[in-house]
Design an enzyme around this catalytic site. Structure first.
Site, short mmCIF file in Angstrom:
data_model
loop_
_atom_site.label_atom_id
_atom_site.label_comp_id
_atom_site.label_asym_id
_atom_site.label_seq_id
_atom_site.Cartn_x
_atom_site.Cartn_y
_atom_site.Cartn_z
N ASP A 99 21.08 -17.58 29.71
CA ASP A 99 21.97 -16.25 30.23
C ASP A 99 22.26 -16.61 31.74
O ASP A 99 20.77 -16.18 32.93
CB ASP A 99 21.83 -15.17 30.05
CG ASP A 99 22.88 -14.40 30.26
OD1 ASP A 99 24.16 -15.18 30.94
OD2 ASP A 99 22.61 -12.88 30.43
N ASP B 157 31.32 -10.81 28.40
CA ASP B 157 30.71 -10.31 27.35
C ASP B 157 31.68 -9.04 27.59
O ASP B 157 33.34 -9.01 27.81
CB ASP B 157 29.96 -9.36 28.41
CG ASP B 157 28.70 -9.66 28.75
OD1 ASP B 157 28.07 -11.12 28.83
OD2 ASP B 157 27.29 -9.32 29.84
#
Length: 470
Positions: free
Chosen positions: A159, A226
């Site tokens: 990430d 997201d």
């Protein structure tokens, strides 16, 4: 080491000035780790549990994925997200699992997951710190990859937690993301262990286009920021993905983030019922993800009500049934590995199509509007060849079939819903005078006077052992 890497990076920028070409990877070359030949399927802890995932939660999830049928349907990866480690490395510089959350360590947890016939994944970052401030892997790639391999890790979510403004990035975080991700790719390869490599990032905010170079680096990559479990979040990811089909294929996939089906935590936390999907919207999510060849990674609470307790959000039987639709999963996992594309997208009424390995075409009639609507297309428009006998339209949610003699593909679709057809050309019509051969007697069933095949061999018999009007 950091000083040396900076010098090498600076030198790489100066080489073109002296007429020395930079070595670049072939963008068409896929990551050659022979993994994720179809989109990965599984579960990730973050969207329900955030930093609160524990050893017990992972074990309960593994148990449920077996008992519920999810494992046998193809869901195999269980990945713990950020916050699984201690705030500092050990004296040898190795990552250390949080002793409270994972008292038996990750090697033992991985063994438990493997014992259930499933695979185990962890989270890290190509930065000095993860998004939640834990030790990142930047500058420690080989040590961390070796650690993961020694624990039996099968999946790494990587990430990118750098600041959106490059001027605010410290040290080697200024290096291009592709460069940092390639370093971990190479480190994973050197371990000799098969580990699916998944890239997570905020492409627009961080100025990245991972789909353009992702296939030479990783097995899947996020295409947008997201999403929560709302329908608006799903629609955003779908439309972001529609123009990226050419970059996906066996071994590398566009990732539309974790699935929202069955995820009630967002709605509970916000007290906003629109933060979760309706049943029709859930079927749309899996349908469109199947046509777009997206990884199917659930973010729901996959535990029994008893295991979840009063503070959990255990998935309902109805929502679980969405995940278990094997006909839809078969579209997602089709071996041809071609991501679907849009035929039409007008006024919230969408026709998407995906060609399949056996010649069928999956057709999603996706209604993102707030009202029921008729959505129509044709066999020709979705790429099927002309066929005088028409087409079978197999509805993968209603589990019914109909025939379209003129090639029309149409349905009345509820608001937020999707009708997903698997469309196949009907076989040629059979001559009504054709007869069949009895397997026991060898006689043509329409032959007279008890004639056998040998008796009528000179009378226009088909070589396929069918009999023609005698």
């Amino acid at each position: 080491m950091r000083v040396l890497s900076r010098l090498l990076f600076a030198l790489s920028l100066m080489l073109p000035l002296f007429g020395v070409p930079l070595l670049t990877a072939d963008p068409a070359r896929a990551l050659d780790n022979h993994l994720a030949l179809t989109p990965p399927m599984g579960w990730n802890s973050w969207n329900t549990f955030g930093c609160n995932a524990t050893e017990q939660i992972v074990q309960d999830t593994a148990d449920f994925m077996v008992s519920s049928g999810m494992r046998d349907a193809g869901y195999q990866y269980l990945t713990i997200d950020d916050c699984w480690m201690e705030r500092s490395r050990d004296s040898a510089g190795r990552l250390v699992p949080d002793a409270t959350k994972y008292p038996h360590g990750l090697a033992e947890l991985a063994a438990y997951v493997h014992g259930k016939g499933l695979k185990f994944g962890v989270y890290e970052s190509p930065t000095y710190h993860t998004c939640q401030g834990f030790p990142g892997s930047l500058g420690q790639e080989q040590k961390d990859a070796d650690t993961f391999a020694s624990w039996g890790v099968d999946f790494l979510k990587y990430d990118n937690c750098t600041a959106s403004d490059p001027d605010q990035r410290p040290g080697d975080e200024k290096l291009p993301l592709e460069t940092r991700d390639r370093t971990m790719r190479d480190a994973l390869e050197r371990t000799g262990r098969p580990i699916v490599f998944s890239l997570s990032l905020q492409p627009a905010a961080q100025g990245e286009s991972p789909w353009e170079w992702g296939k030479s680096v990783a097995n899947m990559w996020r295409i947008d920021g997201d999403r929560d479990a709302s329908f608006d979040g799903l629609k955003r990811l779908i439309h972001t993905d529609l123009d990226k089909a050419k970059w996906a294929g066996p071994g590398g996939w566009n990732d539309i983030d974790m699935l929202g089906t069955g995820n009630y935590a967002f709605a509970s936390g916000s007290h906003d019922p629109t933060k979760r999907l309706t049943y029709d919207q859930e079927k749309s999510e899996l349908s469109v993800a199947a046509v777009l060849a997206a990884p199917l990674i659930s973010g729901a609470d996959l535990r029994t009500p008893a295991a979840a307790g009063s503070t959990g959000f255990p998935i309902s039987d109805q929502d679980l049934s969405v995940y278990l639709n094997k006909d839809v999963i078969a579209v997602n996992q089709d071996s041809r590995g071609e991501q679907g594309t849009a035929v039409t997208t007008e006024n919230g009424l969408n026709v998407l199509r995906r060609p399949l390995a056996n010649g069928d075409v999956a057709v999603a009639l996706f209604n993102e509007s707030s009202s029921q609507a008729v959505i129509s297309t044709t066999a020709a428009a979705v790429g099927l060849p002309a066929n005088s006998t028409g087409y079978h339209l197999n509805d993968l949610w209603a589990h019914s079939s109909q025939v379209s003699t003129d090639g029309t593909i149409s349905a009345t679709v509820p608001a937020g819903g999707t009708v997903l057809y698997r469309v196949s050309p009907r076989p040629p019509a059979t001559d009504p005078t054709d007869g069949l051969v009895s397997a026991q007697s060898g006689r043509c069933l329409d032959a007279g006077n008890h004639q056998t095949l040998s008796d009528v061999a000179a009378l226009r018999l088909f070589s396929s052992s069918r009999c023609q009007g005698l």
